[in-house]
Design a protein around this motif. Structure first.
Motif, mmCIF file in Angstrom:
data_model
loop_
_atom_site.group_PDB
_atom_site.id
_atom_site.type_symbol
_atom_site.label_atom_id
_atom_site.label_comp_id
_atom_site.label_asym_id
_atom_site.label_seq_id
_atom_site.Cartn_x
_atom_site.Cartn_y
_atom_site.Cartn_z
ATOM 1 N N LEU B 44 0.838 -1.197 0.000
ATOM 2 C CA LEU B 44 0.000 0.000 0.000
ATOM 3 C C LEU B 44 0.875 1.250 0.000
ATOM 4 O O LEU B 44 0.636 2.196 -0.765
ATOM 5 C CB LEU B 44 -0.923 -0.003 1.230
ATOM 6 C CG LEU B 44 -1.836 1.219 1.378
ATOM 7 C CD1 LEU B 44 -2.763 1.361 0.174
ATOM 8 C CD2 LEU B 44 -2.648 1.135 2.661
ATOM 9 N N SER B 45 1.902 1.238 0.836
ATOM 10 C CA SER B 45 2.823 2.370 0.906
ATOM 11 C C SER B 45 3.473 2.621 -0.449
ATOM 12 O O SER B 45 3.539 3.756 -0.938
ATOM 13 C CB SER B 45 3.886 2.102 1.968
ATOM 14 O OG SER B 45 4.930 3.046 1.870
ATOM 15 N N ALA B 46 3.928 1.541 -1.084
ATOM 16 C CA ALA B 46 4.602 1.663 -2.377
ATOM 17 C C ALA B 46 3.631 2.117 -3.463
ATOM 18 O O ALA B 46 3.960 2.966 -4.303
ATOM 19 C CB ALA B 46 5.240 0.326 -2.755
ATOM 20 N N ALA B 47 2.417 1.557 -3.441
ATOM 21 C CA ALA B 47 1.425 1.914 -4.458
ATOM 22 C C ALA B 47 1.112 3.405 -4.394
ATOM 23 O O ALA B 47 0.920 4.059 -5.426
ATOM 24 C CB ALA B 47 0.148 1.086 -4.279
ATOM 25 N N ILE B 48 1.063 3.943 -3.175
ATOM 26 C CA ILE B 48 0.810 5.382 -3.026
ATOM 27 C C ILE B 48 2.040 6.174 -3.455
ATOM 28 O O ILE B 48 1.943 7.130 -4.208
ATOM 29 C CB ILE B 48 0.427 5.720 -1.565
ATOM 30 C CG1 ILE B 48 -0.912 5.072 -1.209
ATOM 31 C CG2 ILE B 48 0.357 7.228 -1.366
ATOM 32 C CD1 ILE B 48 -1.272 5.134 0.262
ATOM 33 N N GLY B 49 3.200 5.738 -2.975
ATOM 34 C CA GLY B 49 4.438 6.466 -3.244
ATOM 35 C C GLY B 49 4.806 6.516 -4.713
ATOM 36 O O GLY B 49 5.354 7.501 -5.202
ATOM 37 N N GLU B 50 4.495 5.424 -5.432
ATOM 38 C CA GLU B 50 4.910 5.350 -6.835
ATOM 39 C C GLU B 50 3.794 5.751 -7.786
ATOM 40 O O GLU B 50 3.954 5.686 -9.009
ATOM 41 C CB GLU B 50 5.377 3.915 -7.145
ATOM 42 C CG GLU B 50 6.655 3.552 -6.398
ATOM 43 C CD GLU B 50 6.849 2.034 -6.246
ATOM 44 O OE1 GLU B 50 6.282 1.273 -7.055
ATOM 45 O OE2 GLU B 50 7.555 1.634 -5.305
ATOM 46 N N LEU B 51 2.678 6.181 -7.209
ATOM 47 C CA LEU B 51 1.497 6.468 -8.024
ATOM 48 C C LEU B 51 1.769 7.484 -9.122
ATOM 49 O O LEU B 51 1.509 7.241 -10.301
ATOM 50 C CB LEU B 51 0.375 6.978 -7.114
ATOM 51 C CG LEU B 51 -0.916 7.410 -7.794
ATOM 52 C CD1 LEU B 51 -1.577 6.222 -8.451
ATOM 53 C CD2 LEU B 51 -1.858 8.062 -6.787
ATOM 54 N N LYS B 52 2.322 8.621 -8.719
ATOM 55 C CA LYS B 52 2.414 9.726 -9.671
ATOM 56 C C LYS B 52 3.560 9.588 -10.658
ATOM 57 O O LYS B 52 3.535 10.183 -11.730
ATOM 58 C CB LYS B 52 2.578 11.038 -8.906
ATOM 59 C CG LYS B 52 1.356 11.402 -8.091
ATOM 60 C CD LYS B 52 1.413 12.859 -7.662
ATOM 61 C CE LYS B 52 0.161 13.235 -6.882
ATOM 62 N NZ LYS B 52 0.061 14.685 -6.701
ATOM 63 N N SER B 54 4.784 7.395 -12.767
ATOM 64 C CA SER B 54 4.711 6.889 -14.128
ATOM 65 C C SER B 54 3.430 7.302 -14.849
ATOM 66 O O SER B 54 3.155 6.824 -15.944
ATOM 67 C CB SER B 54 4.819 5.359 -14.095
ATOM 68 O OG SER B 54 3.885 4.847 -13.169
ATOM 69 N N ILE B 55 2.649 8.187 -14.240
ATOM 70 C CA ILE B 55 1.375 8.576 -14.847
ATOM 71 C C ILE B 55 1.557 9.838 -15.698
ATOM 72 O O ILE B 55 2.128 10.823 -15.250
ATOM 73 C CB ILE B 55 0.310 8.829 -13.754
ATOM 74 C CG1 ILE B 55 -0.005 7.543 -13.007
ATOM 75 C CG2 ILE B 55 -0.948 9.423 -14.353
ATOM 76 C CD1 ILE B 55 -0.793 6.529 -13.791
#
Lengths: 199, 199
Positions: B44-52, B54-55
């Motif tokens: 969850l932490s990684a999904a939030i942290g890496e969200l922006k 590559s978008i």
């Protein structure tokens, strides 16, 4: 169906696993985070990622803390003759908020629940008995939730503790039966503390 | 009040800032995460942290994507004569889910809202006009929400687009007025797509 970019879907999946958050709420949160300031998003990510690293159990009351003993157990001005036994750390927060309790706590981290296979050995009961033996309190207030499991756990603890002569009490029936201690308002909870009765 | 350990309070504070999550829900989530498997928490932490990271915005439809053009714009089998204009990326998801739409999309990223100071220049309207000029569609379906702002934005776009001879349509009034497109069920949304009318 694969119209959501992979990093967004990944976050939606991770958020959907949290209690009380369905796929729609998860989507909303994910797209909110996409638009939120990078700083806020990184802080949330870090707060989650670093959560467990520095948290320990207080060796005395078993509450979650960054220090051992925890801040409450380390506070010598509190009333050592009274221990309040609760199910969860959040219950400590709820009771502290009332300002009506000056004793110490003991956190069980659950209740006896045969249906879910949780027995006495899965809770921090041995630590409570050991603690009571080492430095006996004169009253132990069992503030488990007024649910079937909470009541059963209270009865179980009372049977264990009473032979040593300690006064075992229960929160007054000011709490709605079947309810959740954590959601009680301060006044109700204060009244329940004042009116606690012998078990 | 300082009975919650700092890393937990930090996470509660960060979670409380999310829309729809109050302090009590934030506490529940934080204590859930404390007990959740470390793997799930780190994901969850990684999904939030890496969200922006590559978008990107699709240069054509302005949707959020990991590729530019996005998967939908890159799909040459879709109907280029029809563009569906929506407020948010989640609206694309909702319409795709019906399977009733085979055209392309255009995401405005908001609606005209004078009260909140959002004018036409804050939306991806210029990109829509440029796109329509470069490769004209014969119909533009304006699927903004059936709210006051959504209707106003539709009227505004219709006035801009119609002079070029394009057919400007609106989703059929099958949607409850004041409602939110994103929460419509598939059948209602399918019917609204089929019954779309000239603006």
């Amino acid at each position: 169906m694969h119209v959501v970019a992979e990093p967004i879907q990944r976050l939606i999946d991770a958020l959907s696993q949290l209690p009380g958050i369905g796929p729609k709420s998860a989507s909303r949160l994910a797209f909110y985070l996409l638009r939120a300031p990078g700083e806020q998003v990184q802080e949330l990510s870090a707060a989650i990622g670093e959560l467990k690293a520095s948290i320990v159990y207080c060796g005395r009351c078993q509450n979650l803390s960054v220090t051992d003993p925890c801040a409450i157990c380390a506070d010598a001005t509190r009333d050592a003759s009274l221990i309040c036994v609760v199910e969860e750390p959040l219950d400590v927060v709820a009771i502290e908020r009332t300002g009506a309790f000056r004793g110490y706590y003991h956190v069980l981290h659950g209740v006896i629940n045969p249906v879910e296979g949780i027995g006495p050995d899965d809770l921090r009961i041995a630590a409570l008995l050991a603690r009571q033996k080492a430095a006996p309190a004169t009253e132990i207030l069992i503030a488990t939730n007024p649910t079937m499991e909470g009541e059963a756990t209270a009865m179980y603890l009372a049977r264990l503790l009473r032979p040593d002569g300690v006064r075992v009490t229960r929160l007054a029936r000011g709490l709605p039966v079947g309810g959740d201690l954590e959601y009680a308002d301060e006044v109700t909870l204060s009244r329940a503390l004042e009116g606690r009765r012998e078990l």
